[in-house]
Design a protein around this motif. Structure first.
Motif, PDB file in Angstrom:
ATOM      1  N   THR A   2       0.826  -1.209   0.000  1.00  0.00           N
ATOM      2  CA  THR A   2       0.000   0.000   0.000  1.00  0.00           C
ATOM      3  C   THR A   2       0.857   1.254   0.000  1.00  0.00           C
ATOM      4  O   THR A   2       0.648   2.159  -0.811  1.00  0.00           O
ATOM      5  N   TRP A   3       1.844   1.297   0.892  1.00  0.00           N
ATOM      6  CA  TRP A   3       2.682   2.497   0.977  1.00  0.00           C
ATOM      7  C   TRP A   3       3.485   2.686  -0.296  1.00  0.00           C
ATOM      8  O   TRP A   3       3.667   3.810  -0.776  1.00  0.00           O
ATOM      9  N   ALA A   7       3.142   5.917  -2.653  1.00  0.00           N
ATOM     10  CA  ALA A   7       4.318   6.787  -2.759  1.00  0.00           C
ATOM     11  C   ALA A   7       4.822   6.926  -4.194  1.00  0.00           C
ATOM     12  O   ALA A   7       5.034   8.038  -4.679  1.00  0.00           O
TER      13      ALA A   7
END
Length: 100
Positions: A2-3, A7
């Motif tokens: 997810t990150w 990002a």
């Protein structure tokens, strides 16, 4: 995942809407866990489905011209490893309860 997706984006940049499909993989896992009631013996099937859906997304990205093989391959491997280990953990836990 997810990150990383938020990002820099897994497919293209962080602004590429095609990367949103990876959130669908996570949604499958969350819904599957709630449906299964989260017993360890059933989580293996949920993680197997996640691995299959993640693999499908990787193939679709590859067909679309984006090479995410190493990155998505590591995630797919983790899903399938979890799918293999969860039923074994449930069996070991059941055996420990019966003997202990």
């Amino acid at each position: 995942m997810t990150w990383m997706n938020l990002a820099v984006g897994i497919i293209g940049s962080e602004d590429d809407s095609r990367s949103l499909v990876f959130f669908g993989v996570l949604a499958i896992g969350i819904v599957g866990a709630f449906i299964a009631g989260v017993p360890a013996s059933w989580n293996g099937a949920c993680y197997g489905r996640n691995g299959s859906s993640h693999f499908s997304v990787a193939v679709a990205a590859l067909i679309g011209g984006h090479s995410t093989v190493v990155l998505t391959g590591s995630f797919v491997g983790a899903w399938f490893l979890s799918a293999w280990l969860f039923p074994r953990a449930a069996k070991d836990q059941t055996g420990a309860q019966l003997t202990g």
